[in-house]
Design an enzyme around this catalytic site. Structure first.
Site, PDB file in Angstrom:
ATOM      1  N   LYS A  61       0.838  -1.204   0.000  1.00  0.00           N
ATOM      2  CA  LYS A  61       0.000   0.000   0.000  1.00  0.00           C
ATOM      3  C   LYS A  61       0.874   1.255   0.000  1.00  0.00           C
ATOM      4  O   LYS A  61       0.607   2.205  -0.740  1.00  0.00           O
ATOM      5  CB  LYS A  61      -0.938  -0.008   1.224  1.00  0.00           C
ATOM      6  CG  LYS A  61      -2.067  -1.035   1.096  1.00  0.00           C
ATOM      7  CD  LYS A  61      -2.818  -1.284   2.404  1.00  0.00           C
ATOM      8  CE  LYS A  61      -3.829  -2.409   2.216  1.00  0.00           C
ATOM      9  NZ  LYS A  61      -4.510  -2.814   3.463  1.00  0.00           N
ATOM     10  N   GLN A 105      -4.475  -1.292   9.598  1.00  0.00           N
ATOM     11  CA  GLN A 105      -4.509  -2.661   9.067  1.00  0.00           C
ATOM     12  C   GLN A 105      -5.125  -3.614  10.082  1.00  0.00           C
ATOM     13  O   GLN A 105      -4.774  -3.595  11.265  1.00  0.00           O
ATOM     14  CB  GLN A 105      -3.080  -3.109   8.700  1.00  0.00           C
ATOM     15  CG  GLN A 105      -3.001  -4.443   7.993  1.00  0.00           C
ATOM     16  CD  GLN A 105      -3.609  -4.451   6.590  1.00  0.00           C
ATOM     17  OE1 GLN A 105      -3.681  -3.434   5.914  1.00  0.00           O
ATOM     18  NE2 GLN A 105      -4.070  -5.612   6.163  1.00  0.00           N
ATOM     19  N   ASP A 128     -10.848   3.084   4.316  1.00  0.00           N
ATOM     20  CA  ASP A 128     -11.304   1.691   4.296  1.00  0.00           C
ATOM     21  C   ASP A 128     -12.826   1.609   4.170  1.00  0.00           C
ATOM     22  O   ASP A 128     -13.359   0.551   3.825  1.00  0.00           O
ATOM     23  CB  ASP A 128     -10.924   0.995   5.615  1.00  0.00           C
ATOM     24  CG  ASP A 128      -9.707   0.098   5.473  1.00  0.00           C
ATOM     25  OD1 ASP A 128      -9.485  -0.444   4.381  1.00  0.00           O
ATOM     26  OD2 ASP A 128      -8.993  -0.063   6.480  1.00  0.00           O
TER      27      ASP A 128
END
Ligand code: GUN
Length: 312
Positions: A61, A105, A128
């Site tokens: 990422k 994460q 997200d």
């Protein structure tokens, strides 16, 4: 005139190529944002602990954010960090004007309350799309304000690439009811006017339910569960699974990645199918970049600049 050739093999959907096209859109929007309002999109990725798979995802990422010309920061915290310390970091990132997107994460270590952490992220920076505010916006169809989860958005883009842009009236079956994939992908396919079924571990006659699907999305985390006789001939199969399995044929102790679909088997019946790796995976990262430039454009009062970034 001879009869049309019968398709002997299904079309393999190239997730890398579609992701690359999204990234081109992201780079254009990033350039426009820079020239119009002198804003560079900023993404902060937070990882807690040393889960090897998470480390690889987070590294990828960060690399993609750099390739997109973003301001990219990573915060690596030790597994025994306190919840308060993590919440403090999120507060700081919420207040940081150089940061437009925050991603923590998952999974987090057991002593940290995941829901609390997700709820602490500013919804306008929640790239997200997991914050309850964004879940609600997606459910209500408030797409101009929502940030949409990346893997579901990427999955639907791949289905539209394979089937043409109009999915109206199609039967969609999703295997898996997670908050991260199953539920949001159902919302997106409903918005595309599909007839949507969410199947799960308690579903009766799962293969029979799956065989109804024009679009079959597998998101259960069970290696190669979906077989050819679960697939309606000609269906589009989107495999969200990423499972590491032993691969003794590659040598002792070796592993390989497989999806939730038995690719070689299902490909004999499907009209189109995503491979693992190289299908949904690259789309997840591309859509994260798209969400970051969308969040930056909105925060800068120029949402129009990123309007079409997910359109191909
Ligand atoms: N872990 C597995 N998938 C995801 C994802 O899409 N976002 C985050 N933050 N963590 C994950």
């Amino acid at each position: 005139m001879s009869a049309p050739a019968i398709k002997a093999e299904s079309h393999v959907i190239d997730g890398k190529a579609v992701a690359a096209a999204i990234i081109e859109n992201v780079k254009q929007a990033r350039d426009q944002l820079l020239s119009a309002v002198a804003v560079k999109p900023g993404l902060a990725v937070v990882i807690v602990g040393e889960d090897p798979a998470s480390q690889v995802y987070v590294r990828n990422k960060g690399l993609k954010a750099e390739e997109c010309g973003f301001h990219s920061v990573q915060h690596t915290l030790s597994a025994d960090i306190g919840e308060d310390e993590l919440l403090g970091l999120i507060d700081n990132l919420n207040e940081d004007p150089l940061i437009h997107g925050i991603l923590v994460q998952l999974p987090l270590p057991k002593h940290i309350n995941e829901k609390l952490v997700i709820a602490a992220i500013d919804p306008e920076k929640d790239v997200d799309g997991f914050h309850p505010i964004n879940v609600g916006r997606l459910g209500a169809g408030a797409m101009e304000d929502a940030l949409v989860p990346c893997t579901p958005a990427g999955s639907v883009i791949l289905a539209k690439q394979a089937l043409g842009q109009d999915l109206s009236g199609m039967e969609a079956v999703i295997i898996g009811r997670s908050n991260i994939v199953g539920k949001p992908v159902a919302q997106l396919l409903l918005q595309e006017n599909c007839t949507v079924t969410i199947a799960h571990s308690r579903t009766k006659d799962l293969p029979g339910v799956c065989r109804r699907a024009d679009i079959l999305v597998a998101a259960v985390g069970r290696p190669q569960m979906v077989k050819a006789d679960w697939v309606k001939p000609g269906a589009c199969v989107i495999d969200v699974g990423i499972n590491r399995v032993d691969a003794p044929e590659k040598g002792e102790g070796k592993t390989r990645l497989v999806g939730d679909v038995d690719f070689a088997d299902a490909a004999t019946v499907a009209g189109s199918i995503t491979p693992v790796p190289g299908g949904v995976g690259p789309m997840t990262i591309a859509l994260l970049m798209a969400n970051t430039v969308i969040a930056a454009a909105r925060a800068s009062g120029r949402p129009d600049i990123a309007d079409g970034v997910k359109n191909l």
